[in-house]
Design a protein around this motif. Sequence first.
Motif, short mmCIF file in Angstrom:
data_model
loop_
_atom_site.label_atom_id
_atom_site.label_comp_id
_atom_site.label_asym_id
_atom_site.label_seq_id
_atom_site.Cartn_x
_atom_site.Cartn_y
_atom_site.Cartn_z
N GLU A 43 29.40 25.61 -102.42
CA GLU A 43 28.63 26.08 -101.28
C GLU A 43 29.06 25.26 -100.07
N ASP A 44 29.26 25.92 -98.95
CA ASP A 44 29.77 25.23 -97.78
C ASP A 44 28.65 24.53 -97.02
N THR A 45 28.43 23.29 -97.39
CA THR A 45 27.44 22.47 -96.70
C THR A 45 28.12 21.18 -96.28
N PRO A 46 27.58 20.49 -95.28
CA PRO A 46 28.18 19.23 -94.87
C PRO A 46 28.30 18.25 -96.04
N GLU A 47 27.24 18.18 -96.86
CA GLU A 47 27.27 17.26 -98.00
C GLU A 47 28.40 17.60 -98.96
N LEU A 90 34.49 18.00 -89.89
CA LEU A 90 35.88 18.00 -90.35
C LEU A 90 36.58 19.26 -89.85
N GLY A 91 36.23 19.67 -88.65
CA GLY A 91 36.76 20.93 -88.12
C GLY A 91 38.24 20.92 -87.82
N ALA A 92 38.77 19.75 -87.46
CA ALA A 92 40.19 19.67 -87.11
C ALA A 92 40.94 18.77 -88.09
N ALA A 93 42.19 19.07 -88.29
CA ALA A 93 43.02 18.32 -89.24
C ALA A 93 43.22 16.87 -88.85
N THR A 94 42.96 16.56 -87.58
CA THR A 94 43.17 15.20 -87.09
C THR A 94 41.95 14.31 -87.27
N GLY A 95 40.80 14.92 -87.58
CA GLY A 95 39.57 14.14 -87.69
C GLY A 95 38.60 14.46 -86.57
N ARG A 96 39.08 15.24 -85.60
CA ARG A 96 38.16 15.69 -84.56
C ARG A 96 37.14 16.64 -85.14
N MET A 97 35.98 16.74 -84.45
CA MET A 97 35.00 17.72 -84.82
C MET A 97 35.35 19.03 -84.11
N SER A 98 34.72 20.10 -84.56
CA SER A 98 34.79 21.32 -83.77
C SER A 98 33.37 21.81 -83.57
N SER A 99 33.19 22.70 -82.63
CA SER A 99 31.87 23.22 -82.28
C SER A 99 31.97 24.73 -82.22
N GLY A 123 43.37 11.26 -83.86
CA GLY A 123 42.44 10.93 -84.94
C GLY A 123 41.74 9.60 -84.76
N THR A 124 42.45 8.59 -84.27
CA THR A 124 41.81 7.28 -84.05
C THR A 124 40.75 7.40 -82.96
N ALA A 125 41.07 8.17 -81.92
CA ALA A 125 40.09 8.40 -80.86
C ALA A 125 38.86 9.12 -81.43
N ALA A 126 39.11 10.08 -82.34
CA ALA A 126 38.00 10.82 -82.97
C ALA A 126 37.16 9.87 -83.83
#
Length: 461
Positions: free
Chosen positions: A34-38, A193-202, A380-383
Motif C-alpha cells: 500500500e502506498d503510504t509514507p511509512e 521521496l518524490g525525486a531521485a536526488t532526495g528532493r521532495m515533490s508536491s 541531494g545534499t541541499a535537499a
Amino acid sequence: MKYTDYAIISGLSARRGKRDFVSFADQELEIVIEDTPENRVNALGQIHAKNNIEDSYILTLESELISVLSRMEIQWVGFDKTKLSDIGVRIRWDIKKLEQEIYEIVGENININSPKQLQTLFFETLGIKPLRKNKTGYSVDVDVLEEIAKTHDIARLILEYRGLMKLSGTYVDGLMKAIDSRDGRIHTTYDSLGAATGRMSSNDPNLQNIPTGNGYAREIKECFIPSTWNILLVADYSQVEIRVLAFLSKDESLISAFQNGEDIHMRTAKFLFGENTEISSHMRRIAKSVNFGVIYGITGFGLAKTLDCNTWEAQKYVDAFYEKYPGVRIYYDELLENARKNGYVETYFGRRRYIPGVNDANKTMRSIAEREAMNMPVQGTAADMIKIAMIELDTKIREKQLVGKMILQVHDELVFDIPLSEKEIFEKMVRETMEWVLKNTWEFLPIIVDISTGRNWAEAK
DNA sequence: CGAGGAGCGA
DNA sequence: ACGTCGCTCCTCGA
C-alpha cells in the motif's frame, strides 16, 4: 468527498497515492505494498539492507520527516479566493483580446494551443524555415518562437497568449479547484521521496512551482495569505547549490569567495572576463548561467542555447570555469570514477542514487547518466540539509509551544504562518536552525539564510 | 486514457 | 545528443 482520499496511519493523516508499489533509486522492489509514507520508508529500509548500508542517517531522517510533513499537510495555507477570481476575469479578458488579434492577422480561427496548427501556420503558410525538430514534427516552443518573433510580430502575440493560458489554466483554474469549500484554504500533498536526488515533490496542487514574476504572476502569488492576524515568514537558503558544490569539492577559490562574502556570479565573471574588467550586467548574466550550468553537467552546446551564442564561445566559458576552479574539475573526475566503479553516487549525508548508465555502451546514454551523477550529490545534499532543518524546526516549534506553523517547503525555501508577536523568535530560530545543519563546516563555508515577512507570499519573498 | 508538447518552479 | 529535478495543462488519437 475529499477526505475519502485519506487514510489514517499511525494517528497521522497522509494521502494515498495512485501508485501501488514503491520504488527507490533505480531499483524497484519486488513487493506490492500500500502506498503510504511509512511503507515507502520501510521499502527504503529494505533497499538499504539489500545493499548492505548500515546505520543510515537517511533512513532515520526520512522516518522522522513523515510526521513533520503530515503536520504541514494538515495545516494548509490560507488563500484569497475573491482576489484569484478577479484575476481570472481579467486574464480571460486579455486572452480573448489576444485571440481576436491573432485570428485577425492569421485570417482564420486557428487553435493557438495546438502545436500542430502552429507548425502549419509558420512552416507552411508563412514559409518560415524550421529551427528544430521534435518527435512529431517541428518544434514551436518558446526558443523557436522568440527567434521567429524577430521577423514576425505574430510569434510575439502567440508567446503572450501562451503565458496567459498557462496562468489561467494551471494557476487560476487549477488553484480555484484546490480551494477547500469549508475554510477556503489550500492543501498540498508532499512526496518526501518524490525525486531521485532526495528532493521532495508536491502535488494536487503543486505548490512548488507557483509563478514568481511580475504582473498577473505576482498577483497570483499574492493570493497565498497567512491565517487571520498572522504574517507569512519566508526563509530561503542563499545560493545553496553553489555553496554545496564548494563544500563537496573543497575548491579553494570557490570557498574563499564565500568566506569573503563575495557575489559568486561576480567572482566567476571576473574569472571569465578578467580581474580588472568592468563587469557589465550582461557579463554577470553569462557568469550566472555558467555557475548554474556546471551544477547540471553542462556542455558547450547546452550553454550556447541558453546564452544564445555559438558553441565555441560557450565552451570557452565552461573551460575557463574549470581552469579557475580546478578543485571542481578534480571533484567531478573522482565522482565519475567512483560512480563507474560502484554504480552509485551519494550525498554528504549518505543518500544514494544508483546510476548504472555511467557504464552504458551507448555514448548518449552514458552522457545523460554522467550529468545525473554530477548533479545528484549537489541537489541531494541541499535537499538533505533542508529536510534536517525541517525536522529540527518542527521539534523546536512544539517544544517552545509556539503558535506559528511551518506550512510550505519549496526546495530551498520554508514558509511559516506566524503571529506578529512571534516574528523575532521565529526569525532567530529559523535562521540558526537552517544554518546549523552544516554547522561543523561553517568555519570554512558560510551557509546564509535570507528571511523576510509579509501579508502574502509575494510580499514575503 | 495516454503520449507528446509545452511551460511553471527550484 | 546536446544542463538537473519535478508537476500540470492542452491537444490529439487510440
